[in-house]
Design a protein around this motif. Structure first.
Motif, mmCIF file in Angstrom:
data_model
loop_
_atom_site.group_PDB
_atom_site.id
_atom_site.type_symbol
_atom_site.label_atom_id
_atom_site.label_comp_id
_atom_site.label_asym_id
_atom_site.label_seq_id
_atom_site.Cartn_x
_atom_site.Cartn_y
_atom_site.Cartn_z
ATOM 1 N N LEU A 74 -6.092 3.346 -5.434
ATOM 2 C CA LEU A 74 -5.748 1.974 -5.082
ATOM 3 C C LEU A 74 -5.097 1.922 -3.703
ATOM 4 C CD1 LEU A 74 -5.835 -0.892 -6.252
ATOM 5 C CD2 LEU A 74 -3.548 -0.502 -7.199
ATOM 6 N N ALA A 75 -4.225 2.908 -3.412
ATOM 7 C CA ALA A 75 -3.600 2.963 -2.090
ATOM 8 C C ALA A 75 -4.636 3.271 -1.012
ATOM 9 C CB ALA A 75 -2.491 4.014 -2.091
ATOM 10 N N HIS A 107 10.415 -5.746 -2.200
ATOM 11 C CA HIS A 107 9.968 -6.205 -0.889
ATOM 12 C C HIS A 107 10.713 -7.454 -0.445
ATOM 13 C CE1 HIS A 107 7.084 -8.277 1.907
ATOM 14 N NE2 HIS A 107 7.134 -7.078 2.458
ATOM 15 N N GLN A 108 10.983 -8.339 -1.371
ATOM 16 C CA GLN A 108 11.712 -9.557 -1.031
ATOM 17 C C GLN A 108 13.102 -9.252 -0.482
ATOM 18 O OE1 GLN A 108 10.852 -12.876 -0.992
ATOM 19 N NE2 GLN A 108 8.761 -12.148 -1.322
ATOM 20 N N THR A 141 0.832 -1.202 0.000
ATOM 21 C CA THR A 141 0.000 0.000 0.000
ATOM 22 C C THR A 141 0.867 1.252 0.000
ATOM 23 O OG1 THR A 141 -1.796 -1.139 1.174
ATOM 24 C CG2 THR A 141 -1.782 1.263 1.258
ATOM 25 N N GLY A 142 1.884 1.262 0.854
ATOM 26 C CA GLY A 142 2.799 2.397 0.899
ATOM 27 C C GLY A 142 3.598 2.548 -0.380
ATOM 28 N N TRP A 143 4.021 1.442 -0.966
ATOM 29 C CA TRP A 143 4.789 1.456 -2.216
ATOM 30 C C TRP A 143 3.964 2.083 -3.349
ATOM 31 C CZ3 TRP A 143 9.449 0.895 -4.317
ATOM 32 C CH2 TRP A 143 9.576 0.493 -5.656
ATOM 33 N N ILE A 144 2.717 1.654 -3.477
ATOM 34 C CA ILE A 144 1.831 2.211 -4.507
ATOM 35 C C ILE A 144 1.580 3.692 -4.243
ATOM 36 C CG2 ILE A 144 -0.528 2.135 -5.413
ATOM 37 C CD1 ILE A 144 -0.465 -0.888 -4.946
ATOM 38 N N GLY A 201 0.435 -2.752 -12.934
ATOM 39 C CA GLY A 201 0.979 -4.106 -12.871
ATOM 40 C C GLY A 201 2.484 -4.114 -12.733
ATOM 41 N N LEU A 202 3.169 -3.258 -13.488
ATOM 42 C CA LEU A 202 4.626 -3.173 -13.391
ATOM 43 C C LEU A 202 5.062 -2.698 -12.012
ATOM 44 C CD1 LEU A 202 7.402 -3.315 -14.781
ATOM 45 C CD2 LEU A 202 7.035 -0.943 -15.524
ATOM 46 N N THR A 203 4.318 -1.734 -11.448
ATOM 47 C CA THR A 203 4.622 -1.246 -10.101
ATOM 48 C C THR A 203 4.553 -2.373 -9.082
ATOM 49 O OG1 THR A 203 3.774 0.967 -10.620
ATOM 50 C CG2 THR A 203 3.919 0.376 -8.293
ATOM 51 N N LEU A 204 3.543 -3.225 -9.199
ATOM 52 C CA LEU A 204 3.393 -4.348 -8.270
ATOM 53 C C LEU A 204 4.492 -5.393 -8.479
ATOM 54 C CD1 LEU A 204 -0.490 -4.808 -8.408
ATOM 55 C CD2 LEU A 204 0.855 -3.847 -6.527
ATOM 56 N N VAL A 205 4.850 -5.664 -9.733
ATOM 57 C CA VAL A 205 5.902 -6.652 -10.011
ATOM 58 C C VAL A 205 7.238 -6.179 -9.456
ATOM 59 C CG1 VAL A 205 7.246 -7.745 -11.841
ATOM 60 C CG2 VAL A 205 4.753 -7.637 -12.026
ATOM 61 N N VAL A 206 7.580 -4.927 -9.729
ATOM 62 C CA VAL A 206 8.824 -4.372 -9.187
ATOM 63 C C VAL A 206 8.765 -4.380 -7.667
ATOM 64 C CG1 VAL A 206 10.239 -2.297 -9.022
ATOM 65 C CG2 VAL A 206 9.281 -2.966 -11.225
#
Length: 550
Positions: free
Chosen positions: A413-414, A512-513, A117-120, A502-507
């Protein structure tokens, strides 16, 4: 932290101020300087929304799609966002911490969900700062043609023209350099500039509305017509109306920025919850009058000027070049202050994640300057990121509509990453207590007054807010050619919102990992299984993450 018999937070035995001792209960020390008062907190939210900036920037888009009846998208979006703001205020009173969206989501749904959520939100805020900065193109060339650097004074200054779009990037980058400098100098200067700009913006709104209504050429009945709408043969008007709602959605975001400044605000539990709502309500009323006055006063609804040049054309047409330009100077101030607020909010969000060691280069980004009391590096990164977003769009004549729709879809979305978990938390809490009403807790703010609460209305209002947000996100990200690819030649531009999210979530997955093992854990809110436990929490609700979300 000491508590009085009435449950009012008191200074600690070491003489710490109430706010500093309060913050310590969440595991943070006071690093940011507390120099934001009630009006400055309101100004942070109001200047982020900035109806003079955003309505002037995208009025042409809303009218171009839906014609005069696009006005009704405004109250629809306002009511939906008001429900979101009411839920945010509940959390702002209970978790007065910088990085509000990230902190709230993490404490409701856990570390991983909160991180995304914070990343988005951060990516969205960087894009919002970029979109706000290019609003200068909507006003400066109308004040003086010399501001049209690309192509010269005789070039087409329309934001949708190639020369106008390219010039918007130049003006936007210059503005971002100025706002970055102000954010670096310190929160006191930022607060003074923000508050002054808001006063001038409110006065400007009043003056512009009065001018428009005085020069009205038609009656209110025009709001019930589709005059001026783009032709949509073979399709229902509802689709054009939904597309026109992009303007209202773009305007009414950022009211939560008061929460981002919680650690810099005096008595934030009392002030922030109320200023979030106040900023949205004042913006909603003022913006409605701006739209109403413009549609009544425009010299023509059908000659194409209103759908390409928008409100600046209306003002200069009815007031002449001198009077119109004077009011447009006030709009320019609002644009600058709006960009400043967007950048400040984004920098605090990034700082909040960095101090949890949950963001790349967290050692540098999590630092606060002892002298200025501001996160200098994050201010620079947000400003540079917004400038980069503009530079990538050089030569794209759809930068206004595409960037606006994309960044607001990210923010919505956030926001859903907070209201969704909050709804789940409320339902769980109600089940534990055996009633949907929940507990009207007596938790208090720094002055001993009850914390802001929706009480028995919490669940139904939260549910409607979530439903509204889902519809709005789909509407914003829908791959409309007219918004994302009006030439119809580039498929990936048409789907850019979906692809970018979608790219934001993939990155984000890869980032995050790499960070999750070292990140400091944010405790998840616990829920009282019995009403009696709420009374115990009244005396020590800051000492543990347990809280009442009624």
């Amino acid at each position: 932290m000491a508590w009085s018999p009435a449950g009012i937070p008191a200074p600690s035995a070491t003489g710490q101020p109430v706010e500093q001792a309060d913050l310590a209960q969440f595991g943070y020390k006071q690093e940011l300087h507390r120099r934001v008062g009630s009006f400055a907190s309101f100004a942070a939210g109001f200047s982020y929304v900035s109806i003079l900036t955003t309505v002037f920037q995208l009025f042409f888009l809303g009218f171009g799609f839906g014609g005069a009846a696009f006005f009704w998208t405004w109250p629809a979006v306002f009511l939906g966002q008001l429900l979101v703001a009411l839920n945010f205020s509940t959390l702002a009173a209970r978790f007065p911490i910088s990085g509000a969206i990230y902190q709230w989501s993490s404490r409701l749904a856990g570390q991983t969900f909160g991180w995304f959520t914070g990343w988005i939100m951060i990516i969205g805020q960087i894009l919002v700062a970029a979109a706000a900065a290019i609003a200068l193109q909507a006003v400066l060339p109308s004040i003086w043609p010399g501001f049209q650097f690309i192509g010269g004074a005789g070039a087409n200054p329309s934001p949708t023209s190639p020369t106008g779009a390219e010039n918007a990037v130049v003006l936007g980058v210059i503005l971002l350099a100025v706002t970055t400098t102000i954010n670096i100098i310190g929160v006191r200067l930022m607060s003074v500039v923000n508050s002054t700009g808001v006063v001038l913006e409110i006065l400007g709104v009043m003056a512009i509305v009065a001018t428009l209504l005085f020069h009205a050429r038609r009656g209110p009945s025009v709001l019930f017509t589709t005059t001026g709408a783009a032709p949509t043969p073979g399709t229902s008007y509802i689709w054009a109306w939904l597309a026109s709602g992009l303007m209202a959605c773009y305007v009414m975001v950022g009211f939560d920025s008061a929460g981002e400044l919680s650690e810099e605000t005096h008595t934030p539990r009392r002030i922030t919850a109320r200023t979030i709502i106040r900023a949205l309500v004042v913006s909603g009323i003022g913006g409605a009058f701006l739209l109403f006055g413009a549609l009544l006063a425009a010299p023509s609804l059908t000659d194409g000027h209103l759908a390409t040049e928008g409100l600046p054309w209306v003002l200069t047409s009815i007031m002449g070049p001198v009077g119109g330009r004077i009011l447009l100077v006030d709009v320019t101030i609002a644009v600058c202050v709006c960009t400043l607020a967007c950048q400040a909010s984004g920098s605090r969000m990034m700082y909040s994640m960095a101090r949890q060691r949950a963001f790349p280069f967290h050692r540098a980004l999590g630092r606060v300057s002892p002298r200025t009391g501001t996160p200098i590096v994050t201010s620079v990164v947000v400003g540079a990121g917004a400038a980069l977003a503009l530079a990538v769009n050089v030569g794209q004549s759809t930068i206004f509509s595409a960037l606006a729709s994309l960044c607001i879809a990210m923010l919505y979305l956030a926001y859903l990453g907070v209201t969704g978990p909050l709804l789940v938390a409320r339902i769980r809490q109600a089940r534990h207590r055996g009633s949907l009403r929940g507990s009207l807790s007596a938790q208090v703010d720094e002055t001993g007054r009850p914390l802001f609460s929706l009480g028995r209305w919490g669940i139904p209002l939260n549910l409607i807010a979530v439903a509204y947000q889902i519809v709005a996100i789909v509407n914003l990200a829908w791959p409309r050619k007219a918004v994302y690819d009006p030439t119809g030649h580039t498929w990936w531009l048409q789907w850019s919102a979906v692809l970018f999210i979608g790219l934001t979530l993939v990155v984000g997955v890869f980032v995050h990992q790499r960070l999750r093992r070292d990140a400091t854990v944010i405790p998840v809110t616990r829920f009282s299984a019995r009403p009696a436990q709420a009374a115990h929490a009244q005396a020590a609700h800051l000492a543990a993450p347990e809280t009442d979300l009624a």
